[in-house]
Motif scaffolding. Structure first.
Motif, PDB file in Angstrom:
ATOM      1  N   ARG A  14       0.695  -0.674  -0.036  1.00 44.47           N
ATOM      2  CA  ARG A  14       0.252   0.193  -0.228  1.00 44.47           C
ATOM      3  C   ARG A  14       1.053   1.277   0.128  1.00 44.47           C
ATOM      4  N   ILE A  15       0.893   1.808  -1.005  1.00 46.59           N
ATOM      5  CA  ILE A  15       1.703   3.299  -1.218  1.00 46.59           C
ATOM      6  C   ILE A  15       0.696   4.443  -1.458  1.00 46.59           C
ATOM      7  N   ALA A  16       1.534   5.277  -1.009  1.00 48.51           N
ATOM      8  CA  ALA A  16       1.168   6.927  -0.914  1.00 48.51           C
ATOM      9  C   ALA A  16       1.402   7.441  -1.278  1.00 48.51           C
ATOM     10  N   VAL A  17       1.780   8.362  -2.280  1.00 49.03           N
ATOM     11  CA  VAL A  17       1.948   9.090  -2.610  1.00 49.03           C
ATOM     12  C   VAL A  17       1.831  10.894  -2.792  1.00 49.03           C
ATOM     13  N   LEU A  18       2.604  11.597  -2.679  1.00 47.68           N
ATOM     14  CA  LEU A  18       2.176  13.286  -1.998  1.00 47.68           C
ATOM     15  C   LEU A  18       3.324  13.840  -3.533  1.00 47.68           C
ATOM     16  N   THR A  19       2.882  14.550  -3.352  1.00 47.79           N
ATOM     17  CA  THR A  19       3.346  15.711  -4.269  1.00 47.79           C
ATOM     18  C   THR A  19       3.772  17.016  -3.537  1.00 47.79           C
ATOM     19  N   VAL A  20       4.769  17.806  -3.817  1.00 45.99           N
ATOM     20  CA  VAL A  20       5.788  18.937  -2.532  1.00 45.99           C
ATOM     21  C   VAL A  20       5.373  19.638  -3.956  1.00 45.99           C
ATOM     22  N   SER A  21       4.575  20.551  -3.978  1.00 46.68           N
ATOM     23  CA  SER A  21       4.381  21.427  -4.837  1.00 46.68           C
ATOM     24  C   SER A  21       4.025  23.344  -4.170  1.00 46.68           C
ATOM     25  N   ASP A  22       4.072  24.286  -4.310  1.00 43.48           N
ATOM     26  CA  ASP A  22       3.125  25.314  -4.416  1.00 43.48           C
ATOM     27  C   ASP A  22       2.480  25.277  -5.308  1.00 43.48           C
ATOM     28  N   THR A  23       1.990  25.090  -6.851  1.00 41.18           N
ATOM     29  CA  THR A  23       1.966  25.418  -7.032  1.00 41.18           C
ATOM     30  C   THR A  23       0.950  24.297  -8.384  1.00 41.18           C
ATOM     31  N   ARG A  24       1.259  23.236  -8.179  1.00 40.52           N
ATOM     32  CA  ARG A  24      -0.025  21.690  -8.935  1.00 40.52           C
ATOM     33  C   ARG A  24      -0.979  21.529  -8.294  1.00 40.52           C
ATOM     34  N   SER A  25      -1.884  20.589  -8.896  1.00 40.26           N
ATOM     35  CA  SER A  25      -3.014  20.214  -8.144  1.00 40.26           C
ATOM     36  C   SER A  25      -3.057  19.280  -8.502  1.00 40.26           C
ATOM     37  N   LEU A  26      -4.050  18.844  -8.044  1.00 42.41           N
ATOM     38  CA  LEU A  26      -3.914  17.241  -8.397  1.00 42.41           C
ATOM     39  C   LEU A  26      -4.786  16.890 -10.049  1.00 42.41           C
ATOM     40  N   SER A  27      -4.823  17.837 -10.381  1.00 41.65           N
ATOM     41  CA  SER A  27      -5.629  17.914 -12.089  1.00 41.65           C
ATOM     42  C   SER A  27      -3.665  18.133 -12.908  1.00 41.65           C
ATOM     43  N   ASP A  28      -3.043  18.675 -12.216  1.00 41.45           N
ATOM     44  CA  ASP A  28      -1.550  18.463 -13.036  1.00 41.45           C
ATOM     45  C   ASP A  28      -1.052  18.007 -12.923  1.00 41.45           C
ATOM     46  N   ASP A  29      -1.243  16.914 -11.986  1.00 45.34           N
ATOM     47  CA  ASP A  29       0.323  16.532 -11.473  1.00 45.34           C
ATOM     48  C   ASP A  29      -0.012  15.482 -11.936  1.00 45.34           C
ATOM     49  N   LYS A  30       1.850  15.919 -12.821  1.00 45.05           N
ATOM     50  CA  LYS A  30       1.655  14.841 -13.875  1.00 45.05           C
ATOM     51  C   LYS A  30       3.175  13.544 -12.863  1.00 45.05           C
ATOM     52  N   SER A  31       3.263  14.200 -12.470  1.00 43.50           N
ATOM     53  CA  SER A  31       4.674  13.333 -11.564  1.00 43.50           C
ATOM     54  C   SER A  31       4.047  12.505 -10.596  1.00 43.50           C
ATOM     55  N   GLY A  32       2.787  12.994 -10.156  1.00 44.95           N
ATOM     56  CA  GLY A  32       2.624  11.576  -9.249  1.00 44.95           C
ATOM     57  C   GLY A  32       1.446  11.119  -9.939  1.00 44.95           C
ATOM     58  N   ASP A  33       0.809  11.419 -10.982  1.00 45.75           N
ATOM     59  CA  ASP A  33      -0.461  10.752 -12.008  1.00 45.75           C
ATOM     60  C   ASP A  33       0.795   9.734 -12.495  1.00 45.75           C
ATOM     61  N   THR A  34       2.558   9.782 -13.159  1.00 45.32           N
ATOM     62  CA  THR A  34       2.786   8.618 -13.468  1.00 45.32           C
ATOM     63  C   THR A  34       3.219   7.668 -11.540  1.00 45.32           C
ATOM     64  N   LEU A  35       3.677   8.447 -11.380  1.00 44.72           N
ATOM     65  CA  LEU A  35       3.960   7.636  -9.850  1.00 44.72           C
ATOM     66  C   LEU A  35       2.506   6.676  -9.837  1.00 44.72           C
ATOM     67  N   VAL A  36       1.190   7.100  -9.844  1.00 42.56           N
ATOM     68  CA  VAL A  36      -0.191   6.344  -9.670  1.00 42.56           C
ATOM     69  C   VAL A  36       0.132   4.462 -10.432  1.00 42.56           C
ATOM     70  N   ALA A  37      -0.056   5.599 -11.680  1.00 34.17           N
ATOM     71  CA  ALA A  37      -0.151   4.486 -13.003  1.00 34.17           C
ATOM     72  C   ALA A  37       0.926   3.194 -12.815  1.00 34.17           C
ATOM     73  N   ARG A  38       2.164   3.948 -12.830  1.00 34.56           N
ATOM     74  CA  ARG A  38       3.142   2.281 -12.308  1.00 34.56           C
ATOM     75  C   ARG A  38       3.018   2.101 -10.907  1.00 34.56           C
ATOM     76  N   LEU A  39       2.623   2.381 -10.382  1.00 34.32           N
ATOM     77  CA  LEU A  39       2.604   1.573  -9.258  1.00 34.32           C
ATOM     78  C   LEU A  39       1.238   0.884  -9.432  1.00 34.32           C
ATOM     79  N   GLU A  40       0.079   1.126  -9.665  1.00 36.45           N
ATOM     80  CA  GLU A  40      -0.981   0.607  -9.826  1.00 36.45           C
ATOM     81  C   GLU A  40      -0.604  -0.668 -10.684  1.00 36.45           C
ATOM     82  N   ALA A  41      -0.223  -0.385 -11.856  1.00 39.03           N
ATOM     83  CA  ALA A  41       0.223  -0.790 -13.579  1.00 39.03           C
ATOM     84  C   ALA A  41       0.588  -2.419 -12.571  1.00 39.03           C
TER      85      ALA A  41
END
Length: 180
Positions: A14-41
């Motif tokens: 079970r993996i938690a993904v934390l994005t550290v950013s002053d400018t990102r939101s979940l809708s434009d968090d490409k790095s977080g999306d990359t990690l989520v896609a890979r861990l789920e795959a």
């Protein structure tokens, strides 16, 4: 981990993904999306996901909360590992670690050198353990997240990887907390 580990079987973590950013939101968090896609795959479970600002205390508070959550085995953060004044993820991680996995940063640098040459020197990727939970701080680019996952984490978070892996020792990470 709630599952019994048997030799040779894949064990989802079970993996938690934390994005550290002053400018990102979940809708434009490409790095977080990359990690989520890979861990789920890979067959793992997304246990939690959040975004926090570039603030050492906010980062370490979230890391600590997740480290004591029995539903989270691993925390991967992305962002804030560089050299600028706002890059404080490494310091926040180290505020929480009980033990640092020194070789993680070294291996990440080796992987990065193959992709970006000497620019890899600017990354301060780190890994450690707190409260029986693995924690990794990755750079904020999707490419760096892809490289860390594909070249290091996918193998170390797979029970079948030999000669050794992080999953097989996971049940013993907090044994010092259980001693009487």
């Amino acid at each position: 981990m709630t599952q019994t580990i048997s030799n040779g079987d894949f064990v989802p973590v079970r993996i938690a993904v934390l994005t550290v950013s002053d400018t990102r939101s979940l809708s434009d968090d490409k790095s977080g999306d990359t990690l989520v896609a890979r861990l789920e795959a890979s067959g793992h479970i997304l246990a939690a996901r959040d975004i926090v600002c570039d603030d050492r205390q906010a980062i370490s508070d979230q890391l600590h909360r997740w480290s004591v959550d029995p539903q989270i085995d691993v925390v991967i953060s992305t962002g804030g590992t560089g050299l600028t004044g706002r890059d404080v993820s490494v310091e926040a991680h180290r505020d929480v670690y009980e033990k640092e996995i020194d070789a993680f940063g070294t291996v990440f640098t080796i992987v990065s050198m193959q992709k970006i040459g000497t620019s890899a020197i600017q990354s301060r990727a780190t890994g450690g353990v707190a409260n029986g939970t693995y924690m990794f701080a990755l750079p904020g680019s999707p490419g760096a997240c892809k490289d860390a996952w594909d070249e290091i984490l996918v193998k170390q978070l797979d029970m079948r990887h030999k000669p050794c892996n992080f999953v097989e020792i996971m049940p013993r990470l907090d044994e010092h907390l259980r001693r009487k």
